[in-house]
Design a protein around this motif. Structure first.
Motif, PDB file in Angstrom:
ATOM      1  N   PRO A 215       0.824  -1.215   0.000  1.00 37.64           N
ATOM      2  CA  PRO A 215       0.000   0.000   0.000  1.00 37.64           C
ATOM      3  C   PRO A 215       0.859   1.267   0.000  1.00 37.64           C
ATOM      4  O   PRO A 215       1.985   1.273   0.519  1.00 37.64           O
ATOM      5  N   ALA A 216       0.314   2.315  -0.614  1.00 36.86           N
ATOM      6  CA  ALA A 216       1.002   3.600  -0.677  1.00 36.86           C
ATOM      7  C   ALA A 216      -0.007   4.699  -0.343  1.00 36.86           C
ATOM      8  O   ALA A 216      -1.148   4.431   0.019  1.00 36.86           O
ATOM      9  N   ASP A 217       0.438   5.949  -0.446  1.00 34.20           N
ATOM     10  CA  ASP A 217      -0.454   7.094  -0.188  1.00 34.20           C
ATOM     11  C   ASP A 217      -1.094   7.514  -1.506  1.00 34.20           C
ATOM     12  O   ASP A 217      -0.657   8.462  -2.149  1.00 34.20           O
ATOM     13  N   ASP A 218      -2.114   6.779  -1.939  1.00 35.46           N
ATOM     14  CA  ASP A 218      -2.754   7.101  -3.209  1.00 35.46           C
ATOM     15  C   ASP A 218      -4.195   6.592  -3.197  1.00 35.46           C
ATOM     16  O   ASP A 218      -4.641   5.925  -2.255  1.00 35.46           O
ATOM     17  N   LEU A 219      -4.915   6.924  -4.248  1.00 31.12           N
ATOM     18  CA  LEU A 219      -6.334   6.586  -4.354  1.00 31.12           C
ATOM     19  C   LEU A 219      -6.570   5.083  -4.280  1.00 31.12           C
ATOM     20  O   LEU A 219      -7.444   4.606  -3.544  1.00 31.12           O
ATOM     21  N   ILE A 220      -5.814   4.307  -5.055  1.00 33.91           N
ATOM     22  CA  ILE A 220      -6.042   2.861  -5.107  1.00 33.91           C
ATOM     23  C   ILE A 220      -5.858   2.246  -3.728  1.00 33.91           C
ATOM     24  O   ILE A 220      -6.690   1.459  -3.263  1.00 33.91           O
ATOM     25  N   SER A 221      -4.789   2.629  -3.051  1.00 30.00           N
ATOM     26  CA  SER A 221      -4.528   2.076  -1.719  1.00 30.00           C
ATOM     27  C   SER A 221      -5.625   2.473  -0.743  1.00 30.00           C
ATOM     28  O   SER A 221      -6.053   1.652   0.093  1.00 30.00           O
ATOM     29  N   GLN A 222      -6.095   3.713  -0.826  1.00 31.82           N
ATOM     30  CA  GLN A 222      -7.141   4.180   0.080  1.00 31.82           C
ATOM     31  C   GLN A 222      -8.425   3.370  -0.096  1.00 31.82           C
ATOM     32  O   GLN A 222      -9.031   2.913   0.873  1.00 31.82           O
ATOM     33  N   VAL A 223      -8.834   3.175  -1.355  1.00 33.11           N
ATOM     34  CA  VAL A 223     -10.074   2.439  -1.610  1.00 33.11           C
ATOM     35  C   VAL A 223      -9.928   0.977  -1.193  1.00 33.11           C
ATOM     36  O   VAL A 223     -10.838   0.394  -0.593  1.00 33.11           O
ATOM     37  N   LEU A 224      -8.783   0.378  -1.485  1.00 35.12           N
ATOM     38  CA  LEU A 224      -8.569  -1.020  -1.074  1.00 35.12           C
ATOM     39  C   LEU A 224      -8.639  -1.153   0.444  1.00 35.12           C
ATOM     40  O   LEU A 224      -9.201  -2.121   0.972  1.00 35.12           O
ATOM     41  N   ALA A 225      -8.094  -0.170   1.162  1.00 34.55           N
ATOM     42  CA  ALA A 225      -8.086  -0.226   2.623  1.00 34.55           C
ATOM     43  C   ALA A 225      -9.493  -0.115   3.206  1.00 34.55           C
ATOM     44  O   ALA A 225      -9.749  -0.600   4.320  1.00 34.55           O
ATOM     45  N   GLU A 226     -10.409   0.518   2.482  1.00 40.27           N
ATOM     46  CA  GLU A 226     -11.782   0.676   2.969  1.00 40.27           C
ATOM     47  C   GLU A 226     -12.573  -0.626   2.906  1.00 40.27           C
ATOM     48  O   GLU A 226     -13.653  -0.738   3.502  1.00 40.27           O
ATOM     49  N   GLY A 227     -12.083  -1.614   2.141  1.00 40.85           N
ATOM     50  CA  GLY A 227     -12.654  -2.949   2.186  1.00 40.85           C
ATOM     51  C   GLY A 227     -13.865  -3.196   1.307  1.00 40.85           C
ATOM     52  O   GLY A 227     -14.471  -4.278   1.392  1.00 40.85           O
ATOM     53  N   ARG A 228     -14.207  -2.250   0.421  1.00 43.08           N
ATOM     54  CA  ARG A 228     -15.397  -2.455  -0.417  1.00 43.08           C
ATOM     55  C   ARG A 228     -15.097  -3.315  -1.647  1.00 43.08           C
ATOM     56  O   ARG A 228     -16.005  -3.942  -2.200  1.00 43.08           O
ATOM     57  N   VAL A 229     -13.846  -3.309  -2.084  1.00 44.24           N
ATOM     58  CA  VAL A 229     -13.485  -4.101  -3.260  1.00 44.24           C
ATOM     59  C   VAL A 229     -13.459  -5.571  -2.861  1.00 44.24           C
ATOM     60  O   VAL A 229     -12.748  -5.975  -1.930  1.00 44.24           O
ATOM     61  N   GLY A 230     -14.254  -6.373  -3.552  1.00 42.90           N
ATOM     62  CA  GLY A 230     -14.429  -7.759  -3.170  1.00 42.90           C
ATOM     63  C   GLY A 230     -15.664  -7.959  -2.318  1.00 42.90           C
ATOM     64  O   GLY A 230     -16.079  -9.097  -2.070  1.00 42.90           O
ATOM     65  N   ASP A 231     -16.274  -6.827  -1.875  1.00 45.37           N
ATOM     66  CA  ASP A 231     -17.493  -6.892  -1.079  1.00 45.37           C
ATOM     67  C   ASP A 231     -18.651  -6.298  -1.881  1.00 45.37           C
ATOM     68  O   ASP A 231     -19.437  -7.016  -2.498  1.00 45.37           O
ATOM     69  N   SER A 232     -18.730  -4.959  -1.939  1.00 44.17           N
ATOM     70  CA  SER A 232     -19.832  -4.327  -2.682  1.00 44.17           C
ATOM     71  C   SER A 232     -19.565  -4.274  -4.183  1.00 44.17           C
ATOM     72  O   SER A 232     -20.496  -4.158  -4.983  1.00 44.17           O
ATOM     73  N   VAL A 233     -18.292  -4.326  -4.578  1.00 45.36           N
ATOM     74  CA  VAL A 233     -17.949  -4.419  -6.003  1.00 45.36           C
ATOM     75  C   VAL A 233     -16.881  -5.488  -6.184  1.00 45.36           C
ATOM     76  O   VAL A 233     -16.100  -5.768  -5.265  1.00 45.36           O
ATOM     77  N   THR A 234     -16.839  -6.070  -7.361  1.00 44.79           N
ATOM     78  CA  THR A 234     -15.794  -7.046  -7.667  1.00 44.79           C
ATOM     79  C   THR A 234     -14.507  -6.320  -8.027  1.00 44.79           C
ATOM     80  O   THR A 234     -14.509  -5.120  -8.345  1.00 44.79           O
ATOM     81  N   GLU A 235     -13.406  -7.058  -8.003  1.00 43.38           N
ATOM     82  CA  GLU A 235     -12.138  -6.441  -8.409  1.00 43.38           C
ATOM     83  C   GLU A 235     -12.185  -6.054  -9.888  1.00 43.38           C
ATOM     84  O   GLU A 235     -11.633  -5.021 -10.277  1.00 43.38           O
ATOM     85  N   GLU A 236     -12.849  -6.845 -10.711  1.00 49.46           N
ATOM     86  CA  GLU A 236     -12.988  -6.506 -12.127  1.00 49.46           C
ATOM     87  C   GLU A 236     -13.737  -5.190 -12.299  1.00 49.46           C
ATOM     88  O   GLU A 236     -13.343  -4.342 -13.113  1.00 49.46           O
ATOM     89  N   GLU A 237     -14.805  -4.986 -11.533  1.00 49.77           N
ATOM     90  CA  GLU A 237     -15.547  -3.727 -11.599  1.00 49.77           C
ATOM     91  C   GLU A 237     -14.675  -2.564 -11.124  1.00 49.77           C
ATOM     92  O   GLU A 237     -14.684  -1.483 -11.717  1.00 49.77           O
ATOM     93  N   PHE A 238     -13.906  -2.773 -10.077  1.00 50.67           N
ATOM     94  CA  PHE A 238     -13.035  -1.722  -9.548  1.00 50.67           C
ATOM     95  C   PHE A 238     -12.007  -1.293 -10.586  1.00 50.67           C
ATOM     96  O   PHE A 238     -11.823  -0.102 -10.841  1.00 50.67           O
ATOM     97  N   VAL A 239     -11.361  -2.255 -11.210  1.00 45.68           N
ATOM     98  CA  VAL A 239     -10.352  -1.921 -12.227  1.00 45.68           C
ATOM     99  C   VAL A 239     -11.015  -1.230 -13.415  1.00 45.68           C
ATOM    100  O   VAL A 239     -10.477  -0.259 -13.957  1.00 45.68           O
ATOM    101  N   GLY A 240     -12.199  -1.710 -13.819  1.00 49.89           N
ATOM    102  CA  GLY A 240     -12.912  -1.047 -14.906  1.00 49.89           C
ATOM    103  C   GLY A 240     -13.209   0.399 -14.593  1.00 49.89           C
ATOM    104  O   GLY A 240     -13.045   1.292 -15.439  1.00 49.89           O
TER     105      GLY A 240
END
Length: 408
Positions: A215-240
């Motif tokens: 993890p770093a200080d950036d948008l992707i790391s922040q969203v991943l840390a919030e835990g919604r990817v894999g829960d409310s959205v799939t990783e494929e949807e997140f990357v899209g």
């Protein structure tokens, strides 16, 4: 007794409409704020209240993936399946409740308080770009020198793009813009754009994997840390959706900076007001969004019959929501053709409204205000070298200068 000449519609991509669409759009709004155009095979909605009604009504859909696919030449269709699968995951092309589910993943990261963390970096990047390019006495192109590289710098830092990857990243973005904004014309251009979108998704999928591990200080790391990817959205949807963020991150803000500089430097009294009170740079950016913003319209489709202003819009009809005309509606904005950095009152539609209000508005405003404020304050000698010879990109959707020649 003389009768008024009948209203004559103009093709929206005619050279004179690209150069200055506003007089004709005002005439169209006065003639009929909801007008069926056989020329464009679409309803042209130009009144403020009528555009707002469409932006709020669930009968009006934002799904544009099918029309984009239909525009691809037959020879390039074989390359299109995966690319349009990616576009189908862009929240901007989805309606509620799907749109809401996708958007919530980024809601915290795009909030004004979160974006404000990047203010110091943005101001530092602005000074650095201007120090390199805006040398007093030098002539240059403000679009190429400032308006394009500054948002790219800030957005790459925010998204977490390593400097070594920046050239490829922004090349892919430019080609994706050709596809989404309709500037790709030849089969080879479509193929390049479709492949760029696929390459961009592959790259961002790899970056997401890296940020999961480190993890770093950036948008992707922040969203991943919030835990919604894999829960409310799939990783494929997140990357899209990240491919949408990548595409939208620079284009609108670049045009907003250039259009604001143009607006101020063709209105000496307004420029003087911002020089006297640098806080009015915010007002200059907002007034540009209203009067000559980076977006001229958005395209929608009716999913069921809709009554609007005495007209029946049938299911499947295409609608052009011409915010460039709605933002000059005299029923909503007093003296609407006047550029006024102190204007208050009605909400402009430069970033849309409602569910599809631009999620990146806070970041775009932060970068544009920093650029405009610094240029006005620190470069009092800036002048336009040939304001009468400016040209604009031929686009239905965007209001984008090809160049802005200046003397710094």
């Amino acid at each position: 007794m003389t009768t008024a000449a009948p209203f004559q519609e103009r093709y929206l991509l005619a050279p004179d409409m690209i150069a200055d669409p506003y007089g004709r759009l005002d005439a169209l709004r006065e003639h009929a704020p909801v007008h069926w155009s056989p020329m464009h095979h679409a309803w042209l909605v130009t009144g403020y209240d009528q555009v707002m009604r469409c932006l709020r009504d669930p009968a009006v859909s934002a799904d544009r993936v099918r029309p984009l696919m239909d525009a691809v030449p037959q020879g390039a269709r074989e390359d299109a399946e995966r690319a349009f699968g990616i576009l189908s995951r862009w929240m901007v092309f989805n309606d509620p409740p799907q749109h809401r589910r996708l958007r919530q993943v980024f809601q915290e990261a795009f909030a004004a308080r979160a974006v404000a963390r990047y203010r110091a970096f943005t101001e530092k990047a602005t000074r650095a770009v201007l120090a390199r390019k805006a040398v007093p006495g030098r002539t240059g192109d403000l679009m190429a020198d400032v308006a394009k590289p500054l948002p790219a710098l800030v957005f790459a830092r925010w998204l977490g793009i390593p400097r070594t990857d920046a050239a490829a990243f922004w090349y892919w973005n430019a080609r994706v813009a050709d596809l989404v904004l309709g500037t790709a014309q030849e089969e080879s251009e479509y193929r390049a754009s479709l492949q760029a979108l696929v390459s961009l998704e592959d790259y961002l999928a790899g970056l997401v994997a890296r940020r999961r591990a480190e993890p770093a200080d950036d948008l992707i790391s922040q969203v991943l840390a919030e835990g919604r990817v894999g829960d409310s959205v799939t990783e494929e949807e997140f990357v899209g959706m990240l491919t949408q963020m990548a595409f939208a991150g620079g284009e609108t803000t670049s045009n907003l900076i250039a259009n604001t500089v143009l607006a101020l430097h063709t209105r000496p009294a307004q420029l003087a007001a911002v020089r006297e009170d640098p806080g009015l740079a915010q007002g200059a950016v907002e007034e540009t969004l209203r009067l000559d913003g980076p977006s001229k319209m958005s395209i929608r489709t009716t999913v069921r019959d809709l009554e609007l202003d005495g007209h029946t819009l049938r299911a499947g009809d295409r609608i052009f929501l011409v915010t460039a005309a709605a933002n000059r509606d005299p029923a909503r904005f007093p003296d609407p053709g006047r550029f006024d950095v102190r204007r208050t009152g009605a909400t402009h539609l430069g970033f849309g409204f409602g569910a599809h209000f631009c999620i990146g508005a806070a970041l775009a405003r932060l970068v544009a205000v920093a650029a405009v404020g610094t240029l006005v304050r620190d470069h009092p000698g800036l002048t336009l070298t040939d304001p009468g010879a400016l040209t604009w990109q031929p686009s239905l959707l965007n209001r984008s200068l090809t160049a802005l020649p200046v003397r710094y």
